[in-house]
Design an enzyme around this catalytic site. Structure first.
Site, PDB file in Angstrom:
ATOM      1  N   ARG A  36       0.858  -1.202   0.000  1.00 30.93           N
ATOM      2  CA  ARG A  36       0.000   0.000   0.000  1.00 30.93           C
ATOM      3  C   ARG A  36       0.888   1.244   0.000  1.00 30.93           C
ATOM      4  O   ARG A  36       0.633   2.225  -0.686  1.00 30.93           O
ATOM      5  CB  ARG A  36      -0.951  -0.002   1.212  1.00 30.93           C
ATOM      6  CG  ARG A  36      -1.701   1.318   1.365  1.00 30.93           C
ATOM      7  CD  ARG A  36      -2.955   1.246   2.238  1.00 30.93           C
ATOM      8  NE  ARG A  36      -2.906   0.340   3.343  1.00 30.93           N
ATOM      9  CZ  ARG A  36      -2.203   0.550   4.474  1.00 30.93           C
ATOM     10  NH1 ARG A  36      -1.504   1.648   4.627  1.00 30.93           N
ATOM     11  NH2 ARG A  36      -2.228  -0.341   5.446  1.00 30.93           N
ATOM     12  N   TYR A  74     -16.755  16.291 -15.433  1.00 32.65           N
ATOM     13  CA  TYR A  74     -17.245  14.917 -15.539  1.00 32.65           C
ATOM     14  C   TYR A  74     -18.294  14.678 -14.441  1.00 32.65           C
ATOM     15  O   TYR A  74     -18.104  15.086 -13.288  1.00 32.65           O
ATOM     16  CB  TYR A  74     -16.046  13.960 -15.399  1.00 32.65           C
ATOM     17  CG  TYR A  74     -16.459  12.535 -15.163  1.00 32.65           C
ATOM     18  CD1 TYR A  74     -17.223  11.843 -16.097  1.00 32.65           C
ATOM     19  CD2 TYR A  74     -16.083  11.866 -14.004  1.00 32.65           C
ATOM     20  CE1 TYR A  74     -17.606  10.541 -15.880  1.00 32.65           C
ATOM     21  CE2 TYR A  74     -16.459  10.558 -13.777  1.00 32.65           C
ATOM     22  CZ  TYR A  74     -17.224   9.896 -14.714  1.00 32.65           C
ATOM     23  OH  TYR A  74     -17.601   8.607 -14.488  1.00 32.65           O
ATOM     24  N   ASP A 104      -7.620  18.393 -14.531  1.00 32.01           N
ATOM     25  CA  ASP A 104      -7.929  17.038 -15.002  1.00 32.01           C
ATOM     26  C   ASP A 104      -7.522  16.996 -16.481  1.00 32.01           C
ATOM     27  O   ASP A 104      -8.158  17.631 -17.325  1.00 32.01           O
ATOM     28  CB  ASP A 104      -9.433  16.764 -14.820  1.00 32.01           C
ATOM     29  CG  ASP A 104      -9.819  15.350 -15.268  1.00 32.01           C
ATOM     30  OD1 ASP A 104      -9.124  14.777 -16.120  1.00 32.01           O
ATOM     31  OD2 ASP A 104     -10.842  14.841 -14.775  1.00 32.01           O
ATOM     32  N   LYS A 140      -8.725   5.902 -19.549  1.00 31.56           N
ATOM     33  CA  LYS A 140      -9.053   6.391 -20.884  1.00 31.56           C
ATOM     34  C   LYS A 140      -7.853   6.243 -21.820  1.00 31.56           C
ATOM     35  O   LYS A 140      -7.394   5.153 -22.052  1.00 31.56           O
ATOM     36  CB  LYS A 140      -9.547   7.830 -20.756  1.00 31.56           C
ATOM     37  CG  LYS A 140     -10.625   7.995 -19.670  1.00 31.56           C
ATOM     38  CD  LYS A 140     -11.902   7.302 -20.051  1.00 31.56           C
ATOM     39  CE  LYS A 140     -12.829   6.885 -18.931  1.00 31.56           C
ATOM     40  NZ  LYS A 140     -13.015   7.700 -17.793  1.00 31.56           N
TER      41      LYS A 140
END
Ligand SMILES: Cc1ncc(COP(=O)(O)O)c(C=O)c1O
Length: 377
Positions: free
Chosen positions: A46, A98, A170, A195
């Site tokens: 992690r 978004y 973004d 994407k």
């Protein structure tokens, strides 16, 4: 190193121990310590994992920042970035962000008393007007989703610096291949790597790059504390996808140009939103801050019924959420990606029921055009 070279030689390449040309998938959760606290740089996956680290170094190099981070999704990346803020802080955001970003800030983070104001960030005056004493950041999408609005990143970053605010961008739609917002003054750049970066519809991931050591330490603390990390298999897939980002983006751009030329001549299509069009409001600004226009465009066919007809007839465009893949995708934002935005708000923004968004892929442009032609008929 130029961009296409950096996609392949940036970050950590290969494996020193074996000479393997690819970074291995370190499918491991923990690491042996020689004595307490004495280890080879990794304690627990992690906190850090070598495959994830290679990806984090790669995106850092591509965006030109100080440190990179990989998360389990774009939303995990966005939420982790917002955890840099505290109750009582205020963030200004692009109004047609978004839908999932709108949802997390308006339905989740608002519960923690972080306040958000949505403005048209393509107007610097609107951004200025929204600044309050507790404003801590300006969050931008450029181009936006689905209306492809463009914000002048340099102007906003000058304002942010003057006011002591962070500028967060973004960069999902442009990718670092076309646009590197840190060069325009951004402090934090993030991606839905699901994407274009992944590029093959086979991985969900988020990436963040920060432009200061302090932000790097703060975000690593959050990444390790909250734990929304990307696993080693998916990190590997992203590294693999990124190697071909350049050729994919160039080809997608060319296909998109041809699809737009076709749509411009079509009588059923009213508005076309694509920053590559000279008539697009943000064309000049986008050209000043990015080297390409990408493969996303939206167009209006006038009504929900017509959009449905188009969707039922189209063959090579897959009806699906998401974007940036090798296969062309088609969607109706009002019913899909932006359904979580209330109808009134959608209409205010121009996300009509007849608005169709396409993500142009790598098929032969002739096939895509013939397909659109028969479906629009
Ligand atoms: C511009 C943009 N940002 C963020 C996200 C969220 O990313 P993810 O779906 O990987 O969580 C998306 C998803 O579609 C997006 O289009």
């Amino acid at each position: 190193m130029r961009k296409k070279t950096k996609l392949i030689h940036g970050g950590v390449t290969g494996d020193e121990q074996t000479g393997a040309v690819n970074v291995p998938i370190y499918q491991v959760s923990t690491y042996e310590q020689e004595s307490v606290g004495n280890h080879k740089g990794y304690e627990y996956s992690r906190t850090g994992n070598p495959t994830r680290h290679a990806l984090e170094e790669l995106i850092k190099d591509l965006e030109g920042g100080k440190r990179g981070f990989a998360f389990g999704s774009g939303m995990a990346a966005i939420t982790s970035v917002f955890m840099l803020f505290s109750a009582g802080d205020h963030v200004i955001m692009t109004d047609d962000v978004y839908g999932g970003t709108y949802r997390v800030v308006s339905k989740v983070l608002n519960k923690f008393n972080i306040e958000f104001t949505f403005v048209d960030t393509s107007s610097i005056d609107e951004v200025k007007k929204a600044i309050k004493p507790n404003t801590k950041a300006i969050y931008i999408e450029s181009p936006t989703n689905p209306l492809l609005k463009i914000t002048d990143l340099k102007k906003v970053s000058e304002l942010a610096k003057e006011q002591g605010l962070y500028m967060i961008v973004d960069n999902t739609f442009s990718t670092p291949y076309w646009q590197t917002p840190i060069d325009s003054g951004a402090d934090i750049v993030l991606h839905s790597a699901t994407k274009y970066l992944g590029g093959h519809s086979d991985v969900v991931a988020g990436l963040v790059v920060v432009n200061s050591e302090q932000l790097g330490e703060d975000l690593h603390f959050i990444q390790n504390s909250v734990g929304g990390i990307l696993g080693p298999q998916d990190s590997y897939l992203l590294i693999r996808g990124i190697k071909t980002l350049g050729v994919r983006m160039e080809e997608i751009e060319e296909n998109t140009r041809r699809v737009v030329d076709f749509l411009q001549e079509h009588p059923v299509v009213t508005n076309i939103y694509y920053p590559g069009l000279k008539s697009h409001r943000g064309h000049d600004t986008h050209t000043s801050q990015a080297t390409g226009f990408g493969g996303m465009l939206s167009f209006d066919v006038g009504s929900s019924e017509k959009a449905d007809q188009l969707l039922s007839r189209i063959q090579y465009f897959t009806l699906a959420e998401s974007l940036g893949a090798v296969e062309s995708l088609i969607s109706v934002p009002a019913k899909m990606t932006h359904a979580s935005i209330p109808r009134d708000r959608r209409e205010e923004l121009g996300i009509t029921d007849g608005l169709v968004r396409i993500s142009v892929g790598l098929e032969d442009a002739e096939d895509l055009i013939e397909d659109l032609d028969q479906a629009l008929k």
